[in-house]
Each structure stands twice: as C-alpha cells, then as structure tokens.
Design an enzyme around this catalytic site. Structure first.
Site, short mmCIF file in Angstrom:
data_model
loop_
_atom_site.label_atom_id
_atom_site.label_comp_id
_atom_site.label_asym_id
_atom_site.label_seq_id
_atom_site.Cartn_x
_atom_site.Cartn_y
_atom_site.Cartn_z
N TYR A 161 -4.11 -30.29 29.04
CA TYR A 161 -5.34 -31.04 29.01
C TYR A 161 -5.24 -32.38 28.30
O TYR A 161 -4.24 -32.44 27.26
CB TYR A 161 -6.49 -30.01 27.72
CG TYR A 161 -6.99 -28.88 28.59
CD1 TYR A 161 -7.94 -29.04 29.36
CD2 TYR A 161 -6.27 -27.59 28.23
CE1 TYR A 161 -8.54 -27.58 30.08
CE2 TYR A 161 -6.56 -26.45 28.78
CZ TYR A 161 -7.94 -26.27 29.79
OH TYR A 161 -8.15 -25.17 30.43
N THR A 220 1.51 -4.67 4.39
CA THR A 220 1.35 -4.93 5.66
C THR A 220 0.82 -6.35 5.72
O THR A 220 0.81 -6.76 6.66
CB THR A 220 0.36 -3.80 6.46
OG1 THR A 220 -0.99 -3.88 5.68
CG2 THR A 220 0.84 -2.52 6.46
N ASP A 221 0.12 -7.01 4.69
CA ASP A 221 -0.63 -8.05 4.80
C ASP A 221 0.53 -9.34 5.22
O ASP A 221 0.03 -10.02 6.01
CB ASP A 221 -1.32 -8.46 3.53
CG ASP A 221 -2.76 -7.53 3.39
OD1 ASP A 221 -3.05 -6.71 4.37
OD2 ASP A 221 -3.01 -7.68 2.25
N THR A 257 0.66 -1.17 0.06
CA THR A 257 0.07 -0.07 0.12
C THR A 257 0.91 1.22 0.08
O THR A 257 0.52 2.11 -0.77
CB THR A 257 -0.89 0.05 1.18
OG1 THR A 257 -1.78 -1.04 1.09
CG2 THR A 257 -1.87 1.31 1.40
N ASP A 306 1.59 -6.52 -4.56
CA ASP A 306 0.79 -6.54 -3.28
C ASP A 306 1.38 -7.64 -2.49
O ASP A 306 1.81 -8.82 -3.13
CB ASP A 306 -0.48 -7.00 -3.82
CG ASP A 306 -1.44 -6.72 -2.54
OD1 ASP A 306 -1.24 -7.27 -1.51
OD2 ASP A 306 -2.39 -6.01 -2.48
N SER A 307 1.60 -7.59 -1.15
CA SER A 307 2.28 -8.57 -0.42
C SER A 307 1.53 -9.83 -0.57
O SER A 307 2.27 -10.72 -0.06
CB SER A 307 2.78 -8.08 0.96
OG SER A 307 1.82 -7.90 1.70
N LYS A 364 0.11 -8.30 12.54
CA LYS A 364 -0.81 -7.29 12.06
C LYS A 364 -2.07 -7.63 12.61
O LYS A 364 -2.76 -8.81 12.65
CB LYS A 364 -1.00 -7.54 10.58
CG LYS A 364 -1.88 -6.54 10.03
CD LYS A 364 -2.05 -6.42 8.52
CE LYS A 364 -3.20 -5.31 7.80
NZ LYS A 364 -3.37 -5.14 6.47
N1 ASP Z 1 -2.74 -5.60 0.26
C1 ASP Z 1 -1.59 -4.64 0.92
C2 ASP Z 1 -0.23 -5.44 0.89
O1 ASP Z 1 -0.20 -6.19 1.63
C3 ASP Z 1 -1.82 -4.05 2.19
C4 ASP Z 1 -0.85 -2.99 2.74
O2 ASP Z 1 0.29 -2.89 2.32
O3 ASP Z 1 -1.42 -2.41 3.80
O4 ASP Z 1 0.61 -5.33 -0.14
#
Ligand code: ASP
Length: 340
Positions: A285, A95-96, A21, A63-64, A166
């Site tokens: 457990y 960020t993804d 992004t 896009d990541s 994230k």
């Molecule tokens: N879809 C974007 C990415 O990961 C999201 C971002 O960068 O915030 O490339």
C-alpha cells in the site's frame, strides 16, 4: 527414549526459578504475590526427581511484569556458566513477559547443543487445578530430550523461543506459535517437528549484547507525530506496530516526516504488524511504501516482542543504520522467514 536413557545415565536438570504465577501464593486480599521459597513449592512435585536429578537455583522472584532487560542478561549468564554441567535447563517464569524472555534467551544463547526450556502456569502450583505441575513435568521431559534450542513448553505445545506469544489470560493453552508450526507437541508421547534443532557437537555461544534503550508502540487512529518525535529524542531505536501489512498513517497527521527525521539522526525505526498472524508487506500500500521510502525497516513475520528484543540485541552490537537494516532482516535463530 532420551539420549541419557540410551546411555544409562540419570540426566541432570537445572531448574531456574524467577517468580511468576507458577510459584505464587495469595496475599491478604487474595492477590497473587511472589512466594519467599519457590524451591519448597517445586519440591512438592516428586515426579520431577523420577525424571532427573534436579538442582534448583533462583535468579529472581518477581511478577514477570517487573522484569527488565538486565534480568535477561543475568538469566542467560546463569545458564551459560553451567552449560556443560547439565543435560538441560528449565526456567520457571511468569507468563506475562515469558515470550520476551524466551526471545532474549534465543538471541543471547546461540548454537545450543541442549535444550533451554521456559514454562509457567495460569494457576499457581499451590492451588487446585494448577497447570503448573504438568507444565513443569513436561518442561523437564523436554529438557532431557534430544531437542537443542530455546523453547517454550506450555500445555500441549513446544514452541520455538522466538515464535511464542501469550494468547490467552484464561485458557490453559496460553501460548501459540506465531507464523511457524510448533517445534513439537506433547500427547501420549513427545513428538518433534522435522525442523526442530537436535543435540549435536555444536559449541554454544554466549552473545550478551543488549541496548535496552528501545521504545515500542502501536499506531492508532489519531496518533500524534509528536509521540514518535519524543521517542526518537529519548531512545536509540523504535519499534512501531503498524496496521496490517505494516501500514503507517500518512494523512493530516502523517508520521512519515518524523520517521525520516528519526532515521536521519541515527535512530532506526522498525515496523512490525499489530496483527497476530502474517508478515509486513510494506510495498503493498502507498501508506506502507511511504514509510519504507523514509527508511523504515520491515520486521517481516517477527512478533512485536521478538522484534523489540532483536532490535535491542542488534543495537548492542552496532549503531550503523545499514548494518541494523540487514541484521534485522536476517534470520539468526528461527525468528523470521527471510525473503529470497
Ligand atoms: N503476572 C504473572 C506473571 O507474569 C502472570 C503469570 O505468571 O501467569 O508473573
């Protein structure tokens, strides 16, 4: 005062763009798409040049969501090849999947004697209200600081690469530090925690081991054992996100026989927790104990993302189940608290 200010030298930073992004532009239907010339966007932040001499290089422009593990190798190689040429490194990333890349860099680039910082943005640099400008400036500030490890800089936090997650698709503070306090905070000044690793005469190591053939999935009510059976037949390792303390269904559709069969054919099964905070405690457990008895390896307090990347890194070095077991439970780069 940074180490370079003390020496009276202008620091040099390599800024690696990868897409995401932060450098995206709107497409015809308003959707965010990678921009052809990420370096041009970065050049719109003159403050960066006040802080350091910045060279920009592109290792990807996607896009990541489209990044795959070979990209981690390309990125870490691009950094390691230039490790002696710069004061520090900044990676601008989507960020993804940022925390997967941060984990991968942490395992691939060890014994760092300078910072490798990853950052991104919730709002593109080109748009009003972007957090990209501040995040990039702060990333460069940390890249010329005394820190010497892989870290995520986002919002007001500096987070160890193996501990980032994230947490929000909305908040500007999109990442948190899981199961450890952050490495530092950014406010009026930058403050580091006592346990942050600082610059020293260490010799950085490039440890590019990666077996990509690892699957990861959560357990869920009604999960069919055949799903795990299929994954064991087609992968070299499996990460299962168990419930709570690492609990695995043992009822009518018990997963225990297929976990035992996977391990018997040499496919390690590592169990982490699908909770965000806390550690596996598989003895707690009967439903966790059964998986342990079948040979499952507890991920302790590692995040699922770090567990998966670490298993790829470990499997890139050995296929021996006992060695994998002990390596997964050993702390290499601050990714877990070892049980004494
Ligand atoms: N879809 C974007 C990415 O990961 C999201 C971002 O960068 O915030 O490339």
């Amino acid at each position: 005062m940074t180490v370079n200010e003390r020496r009276g030298v202008k620091p040099k930073v390599l800024l690696v763009t990868t897409g995401g992004t932060i450098t995206m532009l709107r497409g015809p239907r308003g959707e965010l798409c990678p921009c052809e010339d990420a370096a041009r966007l970065i050049a719109t932040i003159p403050e960066l040049k006040q802080l350091a001499d910045i060279d920009v290089v592109s290792v990807a422009n996607v896009d990541s969501s489209n990044l795959t593990p070979d990209f981690w190798l390309d990125l870490s190689k691009a950094i390691f090849q230039r490790i002696n040429d710069y004061t520090g490194f900044v990676v601008a990333h989507g960020t993804d999947t940022l925390c997967y890349t941060a984990s991968a860099l942490s395992f691939l680039l060890q014994e760092l004697n300078k910072p490798v910082i990853i950052t991104g943005a919730q709002v593109p640099l080109e748009e009003v209200g972007s957090d990209g400008r501040t995040n990039l400036i702060n990333a460069v500030r940390v890249a010329i600081s005394d820190l010497a490890e892989v870290a995520v800089v986002f919002g007001t936090l500096i987070i160890r690469g193996t501990r980032a997650k994230k947490m929000s698709v909305f908040d500007m503070q999109a990442f948190i530090s899981v199961n450890d306090v952050p490495l530092g905070t950014i406010g009026l000044s930058i403050k580091f925690s006592d346990f942050a690793r600082l610059r020293s005469r260490r010799k950085p190591l490039f440890r590019p081991f990666l077996n990509e053939n690892v699957a990861m999935l959560p357990v869920y009510p009604g999960i069919k054992p055949e799903v795990i059976e299929y994954l064991a037949g087609s992968h070299d390792g499996i990460v299962i996100e168990g419930y709570g303390a690492g609990n695995i269904p043992t009822g009518d559709k018990s997963l225990i026989p297929v976990i035992a069969a996977a391990i018997a054919r040499g496919v390690p099964v590592v169990v982490c927790t699908q909770c965000i905070v806390g550690s596996t405690e598989m003895e707690l457990y009967q439903v966790g104990r059964a998986a342990l008895d079948a040979g499952a390896i507890p991920a302790m307090d590692m995040t699922p993302e770090t567990t998966m990347v670490k298993l790829m890194w470990v499997l890139g070095q050995t296929r021996d189940i006992a060695t994998i077991d002990s390596m997964m439970q050993k702390c290499f780069v601050g990714e877990l608290h070892e049980v004494s």
